[in-house]
Write an enzyme that holds these catalytic residues in place. Structure first.
Site, PDB file in Angstrom:
ATOM      1  N   SER A  29       9.722   6.328  10.164  1.00 46.84           N
ATOM      2  CA  SER A  29       9.062   5.879  11.386  1.00 46.84           C
ATOM      3  C   SER A  29       9.519   4.468  11.723  1.00 46.84           C
ATOM      4  CB  SER A  29       7.544   5.901  11.176  1.00 46.84           C
ATOM      5  OG  SER A  29       6.893   5.323  12.278  1.00 46.84           O
TER       6      SER A  29
ATOM      7  N   GLU B 276       0.815  -1.212   0.000  1.00 44.95           N
ATOM      8  CA  GLU B 276       0.000   0.000   0.000  1.00 44.95           C
ATOM      9  C   GLU B 276       0.848   1.260   0.000  1.00 44.95           C
ATOM     10  OE1 GLU B 276      -3.505  -1.594   2.924  1.00 44.95           O
ATOM     11  OE2 GLU B 276      -2.416   0.229   3.399  1.00 44.95           O
TER      12      GLU B 276
ATOM     13  N   CYS C 137       5.561  -7.672   7.709  1.00 52.67           N
ATOM     14  CA  CYS C 137       6.486  -7.116   8.701  1.00 52.67           C
ATOM     15  C   CYS C 137       6.834  -8.188   9.718  1.00 52.67           C
ATOM     16  CB  CYS C 137       5.827  -5.927   9.408  1.00 52.67           C
ATOM     17  SG  CYS C 137       6.914  -5.089  10.569  1.00 52.67           S
TER      18      CYS C 137
ATOM     19  N   GLY D  64       5.445  -2.391   6.843  1.00 52.52           N
ATOM     20  CA  GLY D  64       6.817  -2.819   7.080  1.00 52.52           C
ATOM     21  C   GLY D  64       7.589  -1.955   8.050  1.00 52.52           C
ATOM     22  N   GLU D  65       8.685  -2.511   8.514  1.00 49.49           N
ATOM     23  CA  GLU D  65       9.592  -1.792   9.431  1.00 49.49           C
ATOM     24  C   GLU D  65      10.810  -1.349   8.611  1.00 49.49           C
ATOM     25  OE1 GLU D  65       9.952  -0.498  12.552  1.00 49.49           O
ATOM     26  OE2 GLU D  65      11.930  -0.025  11.746  1.00 49.49           O
TER      27      GLU D  65
ATOM     28  N   ASN E 246      -7.297   2.184  15.403  1.00 45.52           N
ATOM     29  CA  ASN E 246      -8.351   1.963  14.412  1.00 45.52           C
ATOM     30  C   ASN E 246      -8.720   0.472  14.427  1.00 45.52           C
ATOM     31  OD1 ASN E 246      -9.993   2.974  12.367  1.00 45.52           O
ATOM     32  ND2 ASN E 246      -8.575   2.285  10.792  1.00 45.52           N
TER      33      ASN E 246
ATOM     34  N   CYS F 183       3.575  -6.416  15.766  1.00 42.11           N
ATOM     35  CA  CYS F 183       2.812  -5.634  16.750  1.00 42.11           C
ATOM     36  C   CYS F 183       1.379  -6.158  16.839  1.00 42.11           C
ATOM     37  CB  CYS F 183       2.809  -4.160  16.360  1.00 42.11           C
ATOM     38  SG  CYS F 183       4.473  -3.478  16.286  1.00 42.11           S
TER      39      CYS F 183
ATOM     40  N   SER G 144       7.745   4.953  17.058  1.00 38.37           N
ATOM     41  CA  SER G 144       6.455   4.407  17.479  1.00 38.37           C
ATOM     42  C   SER G 144       6.592   3.951  18.924  1.00 38.37           C
ATOM     43  CB  SER G 144       6.058   3.231  16.581  1.00 38.37           C
ATOM     44  OG  SER G 144       5.710   3.708  15.314  1.00 38.37           O
ATOM     45  N   LEU G 145       6.263   4.837  19.842  1.00 39.98           N
ATOM     46  CA  LEU G 145       6.482   4.542  21.264  1.00 39.98           C
ATOM     47  C   LEU G 145       5.313   3.735  21.837  1.00 39.98           C
ATOM     48  CD1 LEU G 145       8.575   5.095  23.525  1.00 39.98           C
ATOM     49  CD2 LEU G 145       7.120   7.020  24.208  1.00 39.98           C
ATOM     50  N   HIS G 146       4.135   4.300  21.752  1.00 40.11           N
ATOM     51  CA  HIS G 146       2.872   3.642  22.094  1.00 40.11           C
ATOM     52  C   HIS G 146       2.672   3.253  23.561  1.00 40.11           C
ATOM     53  CE1 HIS G 146       2.738   3.715  17.853  1.00 40.11           C
ATOM     54  NE2 HIS G 146       3.054   2.474  17.572  1.00 40.11           N
TER      55      HIS G 146
ATOM     56  N   CYS H  22      -2.638   1.482   8.233  1.00 41.44           N
ATOM     57  CA  CYS H  22      -1.859   0.742   7.255  1.00 41.44           C
ATOM     58  C   CYS H  22      -2.278  -0.721   7.234  1.00 41.44           C
ATOM     59  CB  CYS H  22      -0.367   0.875   7.560  1.00 41.44           C
ATOM     60  SG  CYS H  22       0.299  -0.306   8.697  1.00 41.44           S
TER      61      CYS H  22
ATOM     62  N   CYS I 288       2.714   8.390   2.043  1.00 42.15           N
ATOM     63  CA  CYS I 288       3.049   7.367   3.030  1.00 42.15           C
ATOM     64  C   CYS I 288       3.460   6.112   2.259  1.00 42.15           C
ATOM     65  CB  CYS I 288       1.806   7.117   3.887  1.00 42.15           C
ATOM     66  SG  CYS I 288       2.002   5.810   5.079  1.00 42.15           S
TER      67      CYS I 288
ATOM     68  N   CYS J  15      -1.521  -4.270  14.927  1.00 43.46           N
ATOM     69  CA  CYS J  15      -1.289  -3.874  13.529  1.00 43.46           C
ATOM     70  C   CYS J  15      -1.714  -4.962  12.551  1.00 43.46           C
ATOM     71  CB  CYS J  15       0.186  -3.552  13.343  1.00 43.46           C
ATOM     72  SG  CYS J  15       0.630  -3.181  11.641  1.00 43.46           S
TER      73      CYS J  15
HETATM   74  N1  SAH Z   1       6.841  -0.124  11.144  1.00 40.27           N
HETATM   75  C1  SAH Z   1       7.013   1.259  11.381  1.00 40.27           C
HETATM   76  C2  SAH Z   1       6.454   2.060  10.253  1.00 40.27           C
HETATM   77  C3  SAH Z   1       5.036   2.397  10.257  1.00 40.27           C
HETATM   78  S1  SAH Z   1       3.897   1.165  10.764  1.00 40.27           S
HETATM   79  C4  SAH Z   1       6.463   1.650  12.734  1.00 40.27           C
HETATM   80  O1  SAH Z   1       5.825   0.835  13.377  1.00 40.27           O
HETATM   81  O2  SAH Z   1       6.731   2.769  13.148  1.00 40.27           O
HETATM   82  C5  SAH Z   1       2.471   1.868  10.317  1.00 40.27           C
HETATM   83  C6  SAH Z   1       1.793   2.899  11.185  1.00 40.27           C
HETATM   84  O3  SAH Z   1       0.450   2.503  11.321  1.00 40.27           O
HETATM   85  C7  SAH Z   1       2.340   3.093  12.592  1.00 40.27           C
HETATM   86  O4  SAH Z   1       2.402   4.462  12.874  1.00 40.27           O
HETATM   87  C8  SAH Z   1       1.325   2.411  13.455  1.00 40.27           C
HETATM   88  O5  SAH Z   1       1.265   3.011  14.693  1.00 40.27           O
HETATM   89  C9  SAH Z   1       0.060   2.594  12.662  1.00 40.27           C
HETATM   90  N2  SAH Z   1      -0.940   1.569  12.915  1.00 40.27           N
HETATM   91  C10 SAH Z   1      -0.787   0.243  12.812  1.00 40.27           C
HETATM   92  N3  SAH Z   1      -1.930  -0.395  13.160  1.00 40.27           N
HETATM   93  C11 SAH Z   1      -2.813   0.585  13.470  1.00 40.27           C
HETATM   94  C12 SAH Z   1      -4.173   0.570  13.897  1.00 40.27           C
HETATM   95  N4  SAH Z   1      -4.832  -0.559  14.044  1.00 40.27           N
HETATM   96  N5  SAH Z   1      -4.759   1.770  14.129  1.00 40.27           N
HETATM   97  C13 SAH Z   1      -4.089   2.929  13.954  1.00 40.27           C
HETATM   98  N6  SAH Z   1      -2.810   2.994  13.551  1.00 40.27           N
HETATM   99  C14 SAH Z   1      -2.185   1.840  13.316  1.00 40.27           C
HETATM  100 FE1  SF4 Z   2       5.475  -3.670  11.662  1.00 37.90          FE
HETATM  101 FE2  SF4 Z   2       5.020  -1.064  12.196  1.00 37.90          FE
HETATM  102 FE3  SF4 Z   2       2.965  -2.828  11.971  1.00 37.90          FE
HETATM  103 FE4  SF4 Z   2       4.579  -2.945  14.063  1.00 37.90          FE
HETATM  104  S1  SF4 Z   2       3.228  -1.215  13.518  1.00 37.90           S
HETATM  105  S2  SF4 Z   2       3.887  -4.710  12.830  1.00 37.90           S
HETATM  106  S3  SF4 Z   2       6.524  -2.411  13.167  1.00 37.90           S
HETATM  107  S4  SF4 Z   2       4.362  -2.221  10.361  1.00 37.90           S
END
Ligand code: SAH
Ligand code: SF4
Length: 354
Positions: A201, A86, A119, A169-170, A300, A123, A224-226, A343, A112, A126
């Site tokens: 990111s 995407e 990945c 992806g990371e 989301n 997480c 991405s601290l969270h 994403c 983006c 995700c």
């Molecule tokens: N892998 C890297 C690059 C971006 S990942 C990282 O984790 O930083 C994609 C982005 O989508 C991240 O900012 C993550 O926080 C966000 N994301 C993933 N799943 C999500 C969800 N269910 N709701 C909202 N944001 C989400």
């Molecule tokens: Fe990979 Fe980023 Fe999704 Fe975590 S949030 S699984 S690092 S794409």
């Protein structure tokens, strides 16, 4: 056969004789979005033949495109091996035309982009993680996402775009290809997207953050601290067991940032998990001494997840708390929410249809 988008200008200059042809080819592919060598009028036929035999102009195939009511467009690109990724064109600001028909402000775009198919990080919130890891994107596949978006939307060659590596992806797990793509984007004869316009990111591979800082690419960093404690962060991002919060903070402190820029800390907010004021307090403490800004993201939800979207009220309360303590904090506008925002979600929709 290698993709022409794999090469920096310098590499292409070494390959093509005479070397000034490299700039011309770069111009055609990155400014005129040429997809065949035949279009390149100022390139002699023998060189065209040579290029045709050795390097394909590998623009990505559009498998699906969804336009949101806010003007953002989400693309699903199909790669050679059938896998899909995407890329999202986010319209950050619309064009403003005054009563006399004069453009007061041009539109502002952020793209983006994805760095991998799937990945490895896994997480738990995700969708991309659910499909597991398939493979790294090649340099050319990373670069072609921007070229295809500019071409498909007739975006002028000199229009400045911002890039965020926040798609699938990371990026630091595909380190070499991502770093090379950053350099190709910066090329002035090409897309000319400088480091300040690029934000990488990462879920926090601290050793690679340090390595990236040493490259001095001038790019911005988003973490991405969270979560503010290692127990919760390890639940959300399993890799946190290897690279804990302190190791990330340490690597960020050493990262070279432009004096006017800040390191962005992304904070995905999940209802009743990390949306409390005690966490906000802890976050303030943690960021002490870092030129930071916090970007809060609404979780989301998607089918099958047990996590819930936080309330607007709790988001605002958390944000207020940070701001009152002097920490810059924004709440990410859900651009393109109606086209399946986070994403991995467009891809998921496609897969479920089959
Ligand atoms: N892998 C890297 C690059 C971006 S990942 C990282 O984790 O930083 C994609 C982005 O989508 C991240 O900012 C993550 O926080 C966000 N994301 C993933 N799943 C999500 C969800 N269910 N709701 C909202 N944001 C989400
Ligand atoms: Fe990979 Fe980023 Fe999704 Fe975590 S949030 S699984 S690092 S794409």
């Amino acid at each position: 056969m290698q993709s022409i988008y794999d090469f920096s200008l310098k590499q292409l200059q070494e390959k093509l004789k005479p070397s000034f042809r490299a700039k011309q080819v770069y111009n055609w592919i990155y400014k005129k979005y040429a997809t065949s060598y035949d279009e390149m009028k100022n390139i002699p036929n023998d060189l065209k033949n040579d290029l045709n035999e050795n390097y394909k102009i590998d623009i990505l195939k559009i498998a699906k495109k969804e336009k949101s009511s806010d003007g953002s467009i989400k693309y699903l690109f199909q790669l050679h091996d059938g896998h899909t990724i995407e890329t999202v064109l986010l319209l950050m600001k619309k064009k403003k035309i005054n009563d006399e028909g004069i453009i007061e402000r041009s539109e502002k775009y952020t793209v983006c982009i994805s760095s991998q198919v799937g990945c490895k990080v896994g997480c738990t919130f995700c969708l991309t993680a659910k499909g597991g890891f398939v493979r790294n994107l090649t340099i050319g596949e990373i670069v072609a996402q921007i070229v295809q978006l500019k071409k498909d939307n007739n975006i002028a060659e000199n229009k400045a775009l911002n890039i965020v590596y926040m798609g699938m992806g990371e990026p630091l797990d595909n380190y070499d290809n991502v770093v090379q793509a950053v350099k190709i984007f910066k090329e002035e004869e090409g897309l000319s997207i400088n480091g300040k316009r690029q934000t990488l990111s990462t879920s926090g591979i601290s050793s690679k953050i340090t390595k990236l800082g040493n490259e001095d690419l001038g790019i911005n960093l988003a973490i991405s601290l969270h979560a503010v404690d290692d127990t919760l962060r390890s639940e959300l991002i399993p890799m946190n067991k290897a690279y804990n919060i302190q190791s990330i903070i340490d690597s960020v402190k050493d990262f070279p940032v432009d004096a006017r820029k800040k390191v962005m800390f992304e904070y995905l907010v999940i209802k009743d998990k990390n949306d409390d004021i005690a966490s906000a307090n802890q976050l303030v403490k943690m960021l002490n001494g870092i030129n930071a800004k916090v970007n809060m993201i609404y979780f989301n939800p998607y089918p099958g997840t047990t996590y819930e979207r936080p309330t607007r009220q709790s988001m605002l309360k958390f944000q207020d708390h940070l701001i009152n303590k002097g920490v810059l904090c924004t709440i990410r506008e859900s651009k393109g929410l109606d086209i399946s925002a986070a994403c991995g979600q467009l891809k998921e929709k496609e897969t479920n249809k089959d």
